[in-house]
Design a protein around this motif. Structure first.
Motif, PDB file in Angstrom:
ATOM      1  N   ASP A  48     -52.181 116.980 -49.185  1.00 21.95           N
ATOM      2  CA  ASP A  48     -51.836 118.343 -49.585  1.00 21.95           C
ATOM      3  C   ASP A  48     -52.793 119.289 -48.884  1.00 21.95           C
ATOM      4  OD1 ASP A  48     -51.170 120.702 -50.788  1.00 21.95           O
ATOM      5  OD2 ASP A  48     -51.422 120.008 -52.844  1.00 21.95           O
ATOM      6  N   HIS A  49     -52.304 119.973 -47.859  1.00 23.47           N
ATOM      7  CA  HIS A  49     -53.195 120.795 -47.039  1.00 23.47           C
ATOM      8  C   HIS A  49     -52.443 121.998 -46.482  1.00 23.47           C
ATOM      9  CE1 HIS A  49     -56.386 121.955 -44.359  1.00 23.47           C
ATOM     10  NE2 HIS A  49     -55.635 121.772 -43.294  1.00 23.47           N
ATOM     11  N   ALA A  50     -53.071 123.161 -46.594  1.00 23.04           N
ATOM     12  CA  ALA A  50     -52.545 124.408 -46.026  1.00 23.04           C
ATOM     13  C   ALA A  50     -51.112 124.677 -46.480  1.00 23.04           C
ATOM     14  CB  ALA A  50     -52.620 124.370 -44.503  1.00 23.04           C
ATOM     15  N   GLY A  51     -50.833 124.350 -47.744  1.00 25.94           N
ATOM     16  CA  GLY A  51     -49.516 124.618 -48.284  1.00 25.94           C
ATOM     17  C   GLY A  51     -48.451 123.615 -47.896  1.00 25.94           C
ATOM     18  N   VAL A  52     -48.834 122.562 -47.196  1.00 26.45           N
ATOM     19  CA  VAL A  52     -47.875 121.543 -46.767  1.00 26.45           C
ATOM     20  C   VAL A  52     -48.253 120.207 -47.393  1.00 26.45           C
ATOM     21  CG1 VAL A  52     -46.881 120.312 -44.796  1.00 26.45           C
ATOM     22  CG2 VAL A  52     -47.454 122.740 -44.591  1.00 26.45           C
ATOM     23  N   LYS A  53     -47.267 119.559 -48.014  1.00 27.28           N
ATOM     24  CA  LYS A  53     -47.480 118.249 -48.626  1.00 27.28           C
ATOM     25  C   LYS A  53     -46.773 117.192 -47.791  1.00 27.28           C
ATOM     26  CE  LYS A  53     -48.053 119.850 -53.404  1.00 27.28           C
ATOM     27  NZ  LYS A  53     -48.023 121.296 -53.197  1.00 27.28           N
ATOM     28  N   THR A  54     -47.547 116.185 -47.400  1.00 27.71           N
ATOM     29  CA  THR A  54     -47.019 115.144 -46.519  1.00 27.71           C
ATOM     30  C   THR A  54     -47.411 113.771 -47.043  1.00 27.71           C
ATOM     31  OG1 THR A  54     -47.357 116.644 -44.638  1.00 27.71           O
ATOM     32  CG2 THR A  54     -46.901 114.323 -44.129  1.00 27.71           C
ATOM     33  N   ARG A  62     -53.513  97.578 -38.052  1.00 25.89           N
ATOM     34  CA  ARG A  62     -53.161  98.231 -36.793  1.00 25.89           C
ATOM     35  C   ARG A  62     -53.985  99.488 -36.548  1.00 25.89           C
ATOM     36  NH1 ARG A  62     -46.511  97.910 -36.917  1.00 25.89           N
ATOM     37  NH2 ARG A  62     -46.355  95.615 -36.895  1.00 25.89           N
ATOM     38  N   GLY A  63     -54.705  99.925 -37.565  1.00 25.57           N
ATOM     39  CA  GLY A  63     -55.503 101.130 -37.427  1.00 25.57           C
ATOM     40  C   GLY A  63     -54.672 102.387 -37.309  1.00 25.57           C
ATOM     41  N   THR A  64     -53.445 102.386 -37.897  1.00 24.53           N
ATOM     42  CA  THR A  64     -52.538 103.532 -37.750  1.00 24.53           C
ATOM     43  C   THR A  64     -52.486 104.365 -39.019  1.00 24.53           C
ATOM     44  OG1 THR A  64     -50.643 102.187 -38.450  1.00 24.53           O
ATOM     45  CG2 THR A  64     -51.114 102.319 -36.079  1.00 24.53           C
ATOM     46  N   GLN A  65     -52.203 105.621 -38.829  1.00 23.68           N
ATOM     47  CA  GLN A  65     -52.034 106.597 -39.914  1.00 23.68           C
ATOM     48  C   GLN A  65     -50.928 107.545 -39.465  1.00 23.68           C
ATOM     49  OE1 GLN A  65     -55.397 109.208 -40.355  1.00 23.68           O
ATOM     50  NE2 GLN A  65     -54.867 109.827 -42.417  1.00 23.68           N
ATOM     51  N   ARG A  66     -49.810 107.540 -40.162  1.00 19.75           N
ATOM     52  CA  ARG A  66     -48.643 108.307 -39.723  1.00 19.75           C
ATOM     53  C   ARG A  66     -47.841 108.777 -40.932  1.00 19.75           C
ATOM     54  NH1 ARG A  66     -44.575 104.909 -40.898  1.00 19.75           N
ATOM     55  NH2 ARG A  66     -44.967 102.649 -40.843  1.00 19.75           N
ATOM     56  N   PRO A  67     -46.938 109.757 -40.746  1.00 16.70           N
ATOM     57  CA  PRO A  67     -46.058 110.130 -41.854  1.00 16.70           C
ATOM     58  C   PRO A  67     -45.272 108.921 -42.354  1.00 16.70           C
ATOM     59  CG  PRO A  67     -45.945 111.768 -40.115  1.00 16.70           C
ATOM     60  CD  PRO A  67     -46.747 110.631 -39.568  1.00 16.70           C
ATOM     61  N   ALA A  68     -45.145 108.807 -43.661  1.00 21.61           N
ATOM     62  CA  ALA A  68     -44.462 107.649 -44.235  1.00 21.61           C
ATOM     63  C   ALA A  68     -42.973 107.671 -43.947  1.00 21.61           C
ATOM     64  CB  ALA A  68     -44.702 107.600 -45.741  1.00 21.61           C
ATOM     65  N   PHE A  69     -42.442 108.851 -43.663  1.00 20.22           N
ATOM     66  CA  PHE A  69     -41.016 109.008 -43.338  1.00 20.22           C
ATOM     67  C   PHE A  69     -40.823 110.398 -42.767  1.00 20.22           C
ATOM     68  CE2 PHE A  69     -41.807 109.659 -47.879  1.00 20.22           C
ATOM     69  CZ  PHE A  69     -41.454 110.992 -48.032  1.00 20.22           C
ATOM     70  N   ASP A  70     -39.619 110.657 -42.256  1.00 21.02           N
ATOM     71  CA  ASP A  70     -39.250 111.979 -41.749  1.00 21.02           C
ATOM     72  C   ASP A  70     -38.882 112.839 -42.960  1.00 21.02           C
ATOM     73  OD1 ASP A  70     -37.830 114.216 -40.800  1.00 21.02           O
ATOM     74  OD2 ASP A  70     -37.300 113.162 -38.959  1.00 21.02           O
ATOM     75  N   HIS A  71     -39.779 113.730 -43.349  1.00 20.25           N
ATOM     76  CA  HIS A  71     -39.598 114.476 -44.593  1.00 20.25           C
ATOM     77  C   HIS A  71     -38.346 115.360 -44.563  1.00 20.25           C
ATOM     78  CE1 HIS A  71     -43.665 113.062 -44.959  1.00 20.25           C
ATOM     79  NE2 HIS A  71     -43.789 113.569 -46.179  1.00 20.25           N
ATOM     80  N   PRO A  91     -42.471 116.341 -52.613  1.00 22.41           N
ATOM     81  CA  PRO A  91     -43.652 115.741 -53.262  1.00 22.41           C
ATOM     82  C   PRO A  91     -43.395 115.400 -54.719  1.00 22.41           C
ATOM     83  CG  PRO A  91     -44.318 117.566 -51.907  1.00 22.41           C
ATOM     84  CD  PRO A  91     -42.821 117.617 -51.981  1.00 22.41           C
ATOM     85  N   PHE A  92     -42.667 114.297 -54.913  1.00 21.03           N
ATOM     86  CA  PHE A  92     -42.274 113.849 -56.231  1.00 21.03           C
ATOM     87  C   PHE A  92     -43.350 113.013 -56.879  1.00 21.03           C
ATOM     88  CE2 PHE A  92     -41.197 110.973 -53.001  1.00 21.03           C
ATOM     89  CZ  PHE A  92     -40.148 111.479 -52.241  1.00 21.03           C
ATOM     90  N   GLY A  93     -44.472 112.809 -56.211  1.00 22.55           N
ATOM     91  CA  GLY A  93     -45.610 112.160 -56.839  1.00 22.55           C
ATOM     92  C   GLY A  93     -45.728 110.684 -56.587  1.00 22.55           C
ATOM     93  N   TYR A  94     -44.583 109.959 -56.503  1.00 23.65           N
ATOM     94  CA  TYR A  94     -44.680 108.508 -56.376  1.00 23.65           C
ATOM     95  C   TYR A  94     -43.526 107.995 -55.538  1.00 23.65           C
ATOM     96  CZ  TYR A  94     -45.068 103.570 -57.566  1.00 23.65           C
ATOM     97  OH  TYR A  94     -45.208 102.212 -57.494  1.00 23.65           O
ATOM     98  N   ILE A  95     -43.812 107.098 -54.602  1.00 22.17           N
ATOM     99  CA  ILE A  95     -42.777 106.399 -53.848  1.00 22.17           C
ATOM    100  C   ILE A  95     -43.074 104.911 -53.897  1.00 22.17           C
ATOM    101  CG2 ILE A  95     -42.259 108.323 -52.300  1.00 22.17           C
ATOM    102  CD1 ILE A  95     -43.979 107.030 -50.188  1.00 22.17           C
ATOM    103  N   GLU A  96     -42.039 104.136 -53.720  1.00 16.36           N
ATOM    104  CA  GLU A  96     -42.176 102.685 -53.760  1.00 16.36           C
ATOM    105  C   GLU A  96     -41.527 102.100 -52.518  1.00 16.36           C
ATOM    106  OE1 GLU A  96     -39.789  99.776 -56.431  1.00 16.36           O
ATOM    107  OE2 GLU A  96     -41.559 100.372 -57.581  1.00 16.36           O
ATOM    108  N   PHE A  97     -42.328 101.418 -51.693  1.00 15.99           N
ATOM    109  CA  PHE A  97     -41.795 100.797 -50.494  1.00 15.99           C
ATOM    110  C   PHE A  97     -41.177  99.445 -50.838  1.00 15.99           C
ATOM    111  CE2 PHE A  97     -44.495 103.817 -48.357  1.00 15.99           C
ATOM    112  CZ  PHE A  97     -43.873 104.031 -47.128  1.00 15.99           C
ATOM    113  N   SER A  98     -40.140  99.077 -50.106  1.00 18.18           N
ATOM    114  CA  SER A  98     -39.629  97.719 -50.200  1.00 18.18           C
ATOM    115  C   SER A  98     -40.643  96.767 -49.570  1.00 18.18           C
ATOM    116  CB  SER A  98     -38.288  97.601 -49.476  1.00 18.18           C
ATOM    117  OG  SER A  98     -38.472  97.856 -48.087  1.00 18.18           O
ATOM    118  N   ASP A  99     -40.480  95.464 -49.839  1.00 17.77           N
ATOM    119  CA  ASP A  99     -41.418  94.484 -49.298  1.00 17.77           C
ATOM    120  C   ASP A  99     -41.495  94.560 -47.779  1.00 17.77           C
ATOM    121  OD1 ASP A  99     -42.031  93.626 -51.800  1.00 17.77           O
ATOM    122  OD2 ASP A  99     -40.644  91.929 -51.773  1.00 17.77           O
TER     123      ASP A  99
END
Length: 754
Positions: A48-54, A62-71, A91-99
């Motif tokens: 949550d930064h500068a009015g944008v929630k991602t 892998r040492g990667t950090q990326r958007p979890a999906f195309d918002h 920003p619904f607070g909680y997401i659940e990834f499949s295996d």
């Protein structure tokens, strides 16, 4: 007073103070909560930064950090003509990834969705995502357990089918709840908060360790809710006080999720006086369970181990103290052995104990420093990861650093070298951990590390741009001597943004006396910490705000902490506070010791009133809120642990009413009439004594407010902030009585949220 020359406490000061009361809205990226995906090293978190929630996805391997999906694409996929969504609606607070992480599930506007991340095709799901409020999920995510009608129930997260696991629960004799030991029963009922549930799943998610709690013999206490209905409403609930004959007791139980059968452990019910979670768990193979029993008076603790198949219990160790067992002691199991933190050598350290004989196999850590928390145990490698304070030379002993030690007793290895307080979150398999480090004078940095401490990548840095633009100054950590002239004490100084070192400022002592917490913050974070914003706001009015943690507070040596035992009337060593403020006045010419005020809440409410009565020549003004002014009228666990048990004349030296005749300055007593933690009678008993002594004082009873002074009748009231009316009245009281300035009349304080 000369302060009027400087126009402190004016409308412009109030407006700046109001901004500081919502300072958390001016900072971002000060904390990070990792949500681990299944039992892997991967996790997601909400930025949550500068009015944008991602939503961001991190893969440590892998040492990667990326958007979890195309918002934007996901928002378009779930939009309808009647309900369009944008990327920032997500920003619904909680997401659940499949295996496989090929899809995610989430709930938005009470509708549960699952979306394919390759095609962004979404469908509505019947069952809710994750655990509902008041539920606990099994390690494999298949089962959610919850409390209904005093019994324990399970829900199959795949089919949503529910099933009763116990059937004989009844009011005040129920399963897995905090019935009889809750400090907020009325608040929870009026807020419709779910019951706190205490269960521990076996590693294979097939069984539960929990308890049945019997509070039927506990004496009730009553509170009268006078608003909003015309007829007052009486609330009654169990509330054990020091020395009461009837106290809550628990019977330990194993529950099988498949057969829905509860098997009591072969041990008589034991006293459960504390509202803190019961220390209990499983060994890594799921063949044994362990739990901690604290005896009445807290002078001994019994470490029990039970066979998970036969339910036979053996007492592996009983530890005793001539005062009380440290509330911060921790218990874990490694194979057939127990890991226990003990202060037997004067400092809180790790001990490996034979789970069968109870013999101490090894003291794993030693020295004039204290273990704080056990974070992860690698049973296969025989390694324990823990935080501790005071082991690093030249550092504030309250700052937490992460270490690793082997069960072979090898020297602990430092894993987080930065001179700061480190907040740690391990991945489920222990290969990585997230480390957020900061100090009150160092903005937070969050990094990802491998288990050996190696830096994998930096995840985020706090953004303080808006806060610094106000002219805000970083707090100053300070070290002073206690009244004994030898013991180092640690504290903090806050200055107003328009601070002028040539002026002399009234000083406010912001106090909380422990014995279970300290008052001086050690991390930077402002979010969810009302005290810190209160301190900032009061400084902005034109005060120098000081915190200091005197003897009798935790997280240092046993001797330092036990200064409070049977000596609660010292209120966290008020003599140390007086000595500290005098030392700071010699160090800083801008501190005016002719104008000293003090404020505190709960235990701090007790201490601030105590200061006015015990040191009337030094403290001139106090605002005391929600104070437990006589431990005989407060929660049994508090008094019996810290003042002593049995209860008798040993309690006379701590009652504020006994010193009522010594009041000389201006005292404002504040309490909520629906305080279900510290009953309002605590304040009224002190008020009665002050009246009998013919003393002038001020009193404010806030209707429908609980222990946190939150309006229980207002669903929009901030749950983690005091009532704005109370805050404004506290400002006014200090401005008028310590500065000699007439405050702006009926200033409107609006608390902002993100």
């Amino acid at each position: 007073m000369s302060s009027t020359v400087f126009a402190q406490g004016t409308l412009s000061d109030y407006e700046r103070a109001a901004r500081m009361q919502s300072a958390h809205t001016l900072v971002s990226r000060t904390s990070l909560q990792p949500h681990w995906i299944a039992q892997s090293d991967r996790f997601w978190y909400l930025d949550d930064h500068a009015g944008v929630k991602t939503f961001l996805h991190v893969d440590p391997a892998r040492g990667t950090q990326r958007p979890a999906f195309d918002h934007a694409r996901l928002a378009a996929s779930i939009s309808t003509a009647s309900k369009p969504y944008s990327a920032q609606d997500l920003p619904f607070g909680y997401i659940e990834f499949s295996d496989s992480e090929a899809s995610i599930a989430f709930t938005l506007d009470d509708v549960s969705w699952r979306c394919d991340l390759s095609t962004y095709r979404c469908s509505v799901q019947q069952q809710p995502v994750g655990a509902k409020a008041g539920e606990v999920l099994s390690p494999d995510g298949r089962w959610a357990v919850f409390i209904r009608d005093h019994n324990l129930w399970s829900r199959d997260t795949q089919t949503n089918n529910e099933r009763a696991l116990t059937r004989d629960g009844e009011p005040r004799n129920d399963y897995a709840s905090d019935s009889g030991i809750s400090l907020t029963p009325v608040t929870d009922a009026l807020r419709k908060n779910p019951l706190e549930i205490e269960v521990v799943f076996s590693p294979d998610s097939t069984r539960l360790l929990t308890y049945r709690i019997d509070a039927r013999e506990v004496t009730e206490i009553g509170m009268l809710q006078t608003v909003p209905e015309a007829r007052p409403r009486l609330h009654r609930f169990p509330y054990p006080m020091p020395g009461d004959a009837g106290v809550p007791k628990v019977k330990m139980v194993l529950v099988d999720l498949h057969s829905a059968q509860a098997q009591p452990l072969n041990l008589d019910p034991f006293v459960r006086m504390t509202s803190f979670p019961l220390q209990m768990g499983w060994n890594e193979r799921g063949t044994q369970v362990f739990f901690l029993e604290e005896t009445r008076g807290f002078k001994s603790a019994r470490l029990h181990v039970a066979d998970a198949s036969s339910a036979q219990v053996r007492t592996a160790l009983e530890e005793s103290s001539d005062t009380y067992i440290n509330r911060n002691s921790q218990l874990r199991m490694i194979g057939n052995d127990l890991l226990w933190t003990s202060e037997r050598d004067g400092w809180n350290h790790l001990y490996l104990i034979d789970g069968r004989s109870g013999a101490i196999k090894k003291q794993l850590t030693r020295g004039n420093w204290a273990v704080r928390d056990i974070h992860y145990i690698d049973a296969k490698r025989g390694q324990i990861y823990f935080t501790a304070g005071g082991a690093e030379a030249g550092q504030d002993p309250y700052l937490r650093f992460l270490y690793r030690v082997g069960v072979d007793g090898s020297k602990p290895k430092l894993l987080t070298p930065e001179p700061a307080d480190h907040g740690i979150a391990f991945s489920p398999n222990g290969r990585y951990f997230v480390d957020t480090y900061s100090r009150i004078d160092l903005a937070p940095v969050t990094v990802l590390r491998a288990a050996d401490g190696r830096l994998v990548r930096e995840l985020q840095r706090a953004d303080l741009t808006q806060l610094l633009a106000t002219g805000w100054r970083l707090p100053e950590p300070v070290t002073v001597k206690a009244s004994d002239g030898q013991t180092d004490l640690y504290g903090m100084i806050l200055r107003p943004t328009n601070f002028d070192p040539k002026r002399r400022y009234p000083v406010l002592d912001a106090i909380y006396p422990g014995p279970q917490h300290i008052r001086t913050p050690k991390t930077f974070s402002l979010e969810g910490s009302a005290h810190r914003e209160d301190d900032l706001a009061l400084a902005e009015l034109g005060f120098i705000v000081v915190t200091v943690d005197g003897r009798g507070t935790p997280w240092r040596s046993r001797a330092f902490r036990e200064y409070a035992y049977g000596n609660m009337g010292a209120a966290g060593a008020l003599e140390d506070h007086v000595a500290a403020l005098k030392a700071l006045a010699e160090r800083y010419s801008f501190i005016d010791l002719e104008r000293v005020g003090i404020y505190g809440h709960s235990g701090g409410g007790y201490a601030s009133a105590r200061a006015m009565l015990k040191y009337p020549e030094f403290y001139k003004v106090a605002v005391s809120s929600a104070g437990n002014h006589d431990q005989r009228s407060y929660w049994a666990e508090w008094g019996e642990r810290f003042q002593g048990y049995p209860v008798g004349d040993n309690y006379l030296n701590q009652a504020n009413a006994a010193l009522a005749s010594q009041l000389r300055g201006r005292l404002l007593l504040v309490h909520g009439d629906l305080d279900d933690n510290v009953h309002v009678s605590n304040m009224l008993q002190l008020a009665d004594a002050l009246i009998a002594a013919n003393k002038d004082f001020d009193m404010l009873i806030l209707p429908n407010r609980n222990h946190g002074l939150v309006d229980l009748g207002n669903p929009k009231a901030a749950s983690e902030s005091y009532d704005p009316y109370f805050l404004r009245r506290r400002w006014d009281y200090f401005v008028q009585n310590l500065m000699g300035v007439t405050p702006p009349r009926e200033f409107v304080l609006k608390l902002e949220t993100h």
